[in-house]
Write a protein that holds these residues in place. Structure first.
Motif, PDB file in Angstrom:
ATOM      1  N   PRO A   1       0.808  -1.227   0.000  1.00 32.71           N
ATOM      2  CA  PRO A   1       0.000   0.000   0.000  1.00 32.71           C
ATOM      3  C   PRO A   1       0.840   1.277   0.000  1.00 32.71           C
TER       4      PRO A   1
ATOM      5  N   GLY B   1       1.950   1.759  -3.401  1.00 35.76           N
ATOM      6  CA  GLY B   1       0.755   2.083  -4.180  1.00 35.76           C
ATOM      7  C   GLY B   1       0.359   3.542  -4.046  1.00 35.76           C
ATOM      8  N   LEU B   2       0.452   4.084  -2.835  1.00 35.68           N
ATOM      9  CA  LEU B   2       0.126   5.503  -2.649  1.00 35.68           C
ATOM     10  C   LEU B   2       1.086   6.415  -3.399  1.00 35.68           C
TER      11      LEU B   2
ATOM     12  N   ALA C   1       2.741   5.574  -6.066  1.00 35.93           N
ATOM     13  CA  ALA C   1       2.447   5.393  -7.489  1.00 35.93           C
ATOM     14  C   ALA C   1       1.191   6.157  -7.893  1.00 35.93           C
ATOM     15  N   LEU C   2       0.165   6.143  -7.049  1.00 35.18           N
ATOM     16  CA  LEU C   2      -1.053   6.891  -7.367  1.00 35.18           C
ATOM     17  C   LEU C   2      -0.780   8.385  -7.448  1.00 35.18           C
ATOM     18  N   PHE C   3       0.031   8.892  -6.543  1.00 29.75           N
ATOM     19  CA  PHE C   3       0.382  10.308  -6.599  1.00 29.75           C
ATOM     20  C   PHE C   3       1.154  10.623  -7.883  1.00 29.75           C
TER      21      PHE C   3
ATOM     22  N   TRP D   1       0.968   8.993 -10.758  1.00 32.28           N
ATOM     23  CA  TRP D   1       0.026   8.967 -11.889  1.00 32.28           C
ATOM     24  C   TRP D   1      -0.838  10.211 -11.901  1.00 32.28           C
ATOM     25  N   TYR D   2      -1.204  10.712 -10.727  1.00 35.70           N
ATOM     26  CA  TYR D   2      -1.987  11.945 -10.658  1.00 35.70           C
ATOM     27  C   TYR D   2      -1.219  13.113 -11.261  1.00 35.70           C
TER      28      TYR D   2
ATOM     29  N   THR E   1       7.093   7.812 -12.311  1.00 38.00           N
ATOM     30  CA  THR E   1       5.828   7.098 -12.077  1.00 38.00           C
ATOM     31  C   THR E   1       5.979   5.619 -12.397  1.00 38.00           C
TER      32      THR E   1
END
Length: 125
Positions: A82, A85-86, A88-90, A92-93, A122
């Protein structure tokens, strides 16, 4: 000095994969030097990022796959998923925002641009 965080097999795997990543880094630097004799493919900052992200990504993925990333004392290594993952999400954002506002340019004039570093960061995570 006694090392009890990792067992002997994990240490051997880490050393072997570290040498493989070092060999990959040296190979990429040599190929980059050969390519740069005839064609400049990126700014120096982007060259550095690409030449470092590829071996670091290889080393990280292989350490996780071979079971040599976490120590023996970590009971649940899935806790890291996780957190990665956080990040990576940032990433991608930020990448999608740069696409949305037309600030992301991958290649300009036959060279990799500095704004493409967002994409490589990313992908790394």
């Amino acid at each position: 000095m006694k090392q009890d965080r990792y067992d002997e097999f994990q240490i051997a795997k880490r050393h072997r994969l570290g040498y493989q990543a070092l060999f990959l880094t040296i190979s990429l630097i040599i190929v980059n030097g050969i390519i740069k004799m005839n064609h400049i493919w990126a700014d120096p900052l982007m060259e550095m990022l690409v030449l470092l992200y590829i071996p670091v990504t290889y080393l990280t993925v292989m350490l996780i796959l071979k079971g040599a990333y976490t120590s023996k004392k970590v009971k649940n290594p899935n806790v890291y998923i996780p957190m990665f993952g956080l990040v990576a999400l940032f990433g991608w954002y930020v990448f999608i925002q740069s696409l949305w506002y037309d600030t992301f340019i991958l290649i300009e004039g036959g060279k990799l641009t500095n704004s493409s570093g967002i994409l490589f960061q990313t992908i790394f995570f």
